[in-house]
Motif scaffolding. Structure first.
Motif, mmCIF file in Angstrom:
data_model
loop_
_atom_site.group_PDB
_atom_site.id
_atom_site.type_symbol
_atom_site.label_atom_id
_atom_site.label_comp_id
_atom_site.label_asym_id
_atom_site.label_seq_id
_atom_site.Cartn_x
_atom_site.Cartn_y
_atom_site.Cartn_z
ATOM 1 N N GLU A 88 -21.311 59.595 -63.377
ATOM 2 C CA GLU A 88 -19.880 59.895 -63.391
ATOM 3 C C GLU A 88 -19.161 59.184 -62.249
ATOM 4 O OE1 GLU A 88 -16.414 60.768 -64.661
ATOM 5 O OE2 GLU A 88 -18.179 61.283 -65.836
ATOM 6 N N ARG A 89 -19.801 59.100 -61.090
ATOM 7 C CA ARG A 89 -19.197 58.377 -59.955
ATOM 8 C C ARG A 89 -19.083 56.884 -60.248
ATOM 9 N NH1 ARG A 89 -22.749 60.875 -55.319
ATOM 10 N NH2 ARG A 89 -22.372 58.876 -54.338
ATOM 11 N N LEU A 90 -20.085 56.318 -60.939
ATOM 12 C CA LEU A 90 -20.005 54.911 -61.343
ATOM 13 C C LEU A 90 -18.862 54.715 -62.331
ATOM 14 C CD1 LEU A 90 -21.084 51.984 -61.544
ATOM 15 C CD2 LEU A 90 -22.626 52.795 -63.339
ATOM 16 N N ALA A 91 -18.764 55.597 -63.305
ATOM 17 C CA ALA A 91 -17.696 55.505 -64.308
ATOM 18 C C ALA A 91 -16.323 55.616 -63.646
ATOM 19 C CB ALA A 91 -17.868 56.589 -65.365
ATOM 20 N N ASP A 92 -16.195 56.511 -62.671
ATOM 21 C CA ASP A 92 -14.927 56.684 -61.965
ATOM 22 C C ASP A 92 -14.550 55.414 -61.186
ATOM 23 O OD1 ASP A 92 -12.691 58.301 -61.062
ATOM 24 O OD2 ASP A 92 -13.672 58.254 -59.098
ATOM 25 N N LEU A 93 -15.524 54.820 -60.526
ATOM 26 C CA LEU A 93 -15.269 53.570 -59.787
ATOM 27 C C LEU A 93 -14.800 52.467 -60.730
ATOM 28 C CD1 LEU A 93 -18.005 52.939 -57.072
ATOM 29 C CD2 LEU A 93 -15.554 52.748 -56.814
ATOM 30 N N ILE A 94 -15.461 52.343 -61.874
ATOM 31 C CA ILE A 94 -15.095 51.301 -62.840
ATOM 32 C C ILE A 94 -13.711 51.582 -63.419
ATOM 33 C CG2 ILE A 94 -15.704 50.208 -65.034
ATOM 34 C CD1 ILE A 94 -18.655 50.681 -64.269
ATOM 35 N N ARG A 95 -13.408 52.856 -63.700
ATOM 36 C CA ARG A 95 -12.062 53.201 -64.198
ATOM 37 C C ARG A 95 -10.988 52.803 -63.192
ATOM 38 N NH1 ARG A 95 -14.264 58.369 -65.242
ATOM 39 N NH2 ARG A 95 -15.280 58.271 -67.261
ATOM 40 N N ARG A 96 -11.251 53.045 -61.911
ATOM 41 C CA ARG A 96 -10.283 52.665 -60.877
ATOM 42 C C ARG A 96 -10.147 51.143 -60.780
ATOM 43 N NH1 ARG A 96 -12.675 55.994 -56.214
ATOM 44 N NH2 ARG A 96 -11.903 54.259 -55.001
ATOM 45 N N ALA A 97 -11.246 50.412 -61.023
ATOM 46 C CA ALA A 97 -11.203 48.947 -60.972
ATOM 47 C C ALA A 97 -10.482 48.362 -62.185
ATOM 48 C CB ALA A 97 -12.615 48.385 -60.885
ATOM 49 N N LEU A 98 -10.434 49.097 -63.282
ATOM 50 C CA LEU A 98 -9.749 48.616 -64.486
ATOM 51 C C LEU A 98 -8.233 48.586 -64.319
ATOM 52 C CD1 LEU A 98 -11.793 50.415 -67.273
ATOM 53 C CD2 LEU A 98 -11.654 47.957 -66.887
ATOM 54 N N VAL A 99 -7.710 49.401 -63.407
ATOM 55 C CA VAL A 99 -6.262 49.485 -63.193
ATOM 56 C C VAL A 99 -5.791 48.255 -62.412
ATOM 57 C CG1 VAL A 99 -4.399 50.820 -62.136
ATOM 58 C CG2 VAL A 99 -6.337 51.985 -63.190
ATOM 59 N N VAL A 100 -4.893 47.497 -63.030
ATOM 60 C CA VAL A 100 -4.357 46.304 -62.380
ATOM 61 C C VAL A 100 -3.255 46.736 -61.417
ATOM 62 C CG1 VAL A 100 -3.230 44.074 -62.760
ATOM 63 C CG2 VAL A 100 -4.855 44.943 -64.443
ATOM 64 N N PRO A 101 -3.388 46.394 -60.125
ATOM 65 C CA PRO A 101 -2.362 46.816 -59.178
ATOM 66 C C PRO A 101 -1.041 46.093 -59.429
ATOM 67 C CG PRO A 101 -3.971 45.402 -58.085
ATOM 68 C CD PRO A 101 -4.462 45.649 -59.477
ATOM 69 N N LYS A 102 0.056 46.804 -59.155
ATOM 70 C CA LYS A 102 1.370 46.196 -59.353
ATOM 71 C C LYS A 102 1.625 45.162 -58.269
ATOM 72 C CE LYS A 102 3.568 50.232 -61.405
ATOM 73 N NZ LYS A 102 4.601 51.272 -61.214
ATOM 74 N N ARG A 103 2.236 44.067 -58.662
ATOM 75 C CA ARG A 103 2.577 43.030 -57.693
ATOM 76 C C ARG A 103 3.777 43.491 -56.875
ATOM 77 N NH1 ARG A 103 0.469 38.141 -57.663
ATOM 78 N NH2 ARG A 103 2.380 37.219 -56.840
ATOM 79 N N ARG A 104 3.730 43.199 -55.589
ATOM 80 C CA ARG A 104 4.799 43.602 -54.700
ATOM 81 C C ARG A 104 5.994 42.673 -54.871
ATOM 82 N NH1 ARG A 104 7.108 42.307 -50.057
ATOM 83 N NH2 ARG A 104 7.768 43.924 -48.610
ATOM 84 N N ARG A 105 7.164 43.288 -55.013
ATOM 85 C CA ARG A 105 8.397 42.507 -55.105
ATOM 86 C C ARG A 105 8.991 42.359 -53.728
ATOM 87 N NH1 ARG A 105 11.964 45.154 -59.475
ATOM 88 N NH2 ARG A 105 11.239 44.180 -61.377
ATOM 89 N N LYS A 106 9.388 41.149 -53.387
ATOM 90 C CA LYS A 106 10.036 40.941 -52.097
ATOM 91 C C LYS A 106 11.430 41.542 -52.153
ATOM 92 C CE LYS A 106 7.748 36.619 -50.852
ATOM 93 N NZ LYS A 106 7.972 35.201 -50.568
ATOM 94 N N ALA B 287 -15.905 49.173 -53.998
ATOM 95 C CA ALA B 287 -17.238 49.672 -53.662
ATOM 96 C C ALA B 287 -17.502 49.604 -52.169
ATOM 97 C CB ALA B 287 -18.298 48.887 -54.425
ATOM 98 N N GLY B 288 -16.981 48.599 -51.502
ATOM 99 C CA GLY B 288 -17.157 48.481 -50.054
ATOM 100 C C GLY B 288 -18.615 48.355 -49.651
ATOM 101 N N SER B 289 -19.074 49.275 -48.799
ATOM 102 C CA SER B 289 -20.444 49.190 -48.266
ATOM 103 C C SER B 289 -21.496 49.592 -49.290
ATOM 104 C CB SER B 289 -20.572 50.077 -47.032
ATOM 105 O OG SER B 289 -20.344 51.425 -47.380
ATOM 106 N N ARG B 290 -21.086 50.130 -50.430
ATOM 107 C CA ARG B 290 -22.057 50.476 -51.475
ATOM 108 C C ARG B 290 -22.521 49.252 -52.249
ATOM 109 N NH1 ARG B 290 -18.414 55.323 -53.777
ATOM 110 N NH2 ARG B 290 -16.868 53.775 -53.250
ATOM 111 N N MET B 291 -21.871 48.103 -52.013
ATOM 112 C CA MET B 291 -22.217 46.855 -52.700
ATOM 113 C C MET B 291 -23.169 46.038 -51.825
ATOM 114 S SD MET B 291 -21.482 45.200 -55.522
ATOM 115 C CE MET B 291 -19.879 45.615 -56.113
ATOM 116 N N THR B 292 -24.265 45.557 -52.417
ATOM 117 C CA THR B 292 -25.194 44.711 -51.671
ATOM 118 C C THR B 292 -24.722 43.263 -51.715
ATOM 119 O OG1 THR B 292 -26.593 44.212 -53.583
ATOM 120 C CG2 THR B 292 -27.124 46.220 -52.328
ATOM 121 N N ASP B 293 -25.355 42.405 -50.917
ATOM 122 C CA ASP B 293 -24.999 40.984 -50.894
ATOM 123 C C ASP B 293 -25.298 40.305 -52.230
ATOM 124 O OD1 ASP B 293 -24.149 41.188 -48.295
ATOM 125 O OD2 ASP B 293 -26.092 40.610 -47.449
#
Length: 155
Positions: A105-123, A76-82
């Motif tokens: 729809e924009r809220l739903a899209d943001l939440i869908r993107r947050a549901l995706v667990v990022p892959k851990r980086r392999r050294k 969310a970045g700057s769209r999130m309040t304190d």
């Protein structure tokens, strides 16, 4: 996570916001304010509050898991309040209903993107051959450049 049973709702104003087939945000967790939009629209722009300011309390939402909340805050970045409230402003359309749908729809899209667990980086380590190629290229480049800087005497 809140499960949506898929029950039929006659009133579109109380319809839960469906994010995925198993996740829905209840309408009571979303606050919508209608404000006057700026820009073109003639007399309509001064009379009708068509812009939508959607507010969603991420920190206190029962539908989201803690890790999803954390990723949503980052996305969310700057769209999130304190206070942990996500604010989405929609004013691109001329009608209130279109702006409302756009914001939801924009809220739903943001939440869908947050549901995706990022892959851990392999050294990884560079191979011996790639190290040798890099050093060989560096030596060739250094030799070329050193040849340019030598003084060649009087011409």
């Amino acid at each position: 996570m809140a499960l949506w049973s898929g029950a039929c709702h006659d009133d579109p104003d109380t319809m839960p916001l469906i994010i995925t087939p198993v996740l829905a945000i209840d309408d009571s967790e979303i606050e919508e304010r209608f404000v006057r939009a700026s820009g073109p629209g003639g007399q309509n722009v001064n009379k009708v509050a068509t812009a939508v300011q959607l507010r969603f309390d991420v920190d206190h939402s029962a539908a989201l898991a803690a890790d999803v909340r954390h990723r949503l805050r980052a996305l969310a970045g700057s769209r999130m309040t304190d206070e942990g409230i996500l604010v989405i402003d929609a004013r691109t359309h001329r009608t209130q209903s279109q702006n409302r749908e756009d914001a939801r729809e924009r809220l739903a899209d943001l939440i869908r993107r947050a549901l995706v667990v990022p892959k851990r980086r392999r050294k990884t380590r560079p191979s011996v051959a790639s190290k040798e190629r890099r050093l060989d290229t560096k030596k060739r480049r250094a030799h070329t450049k050193s040849g340019r800087s030598r003084f060649r005497g009087d011409d």
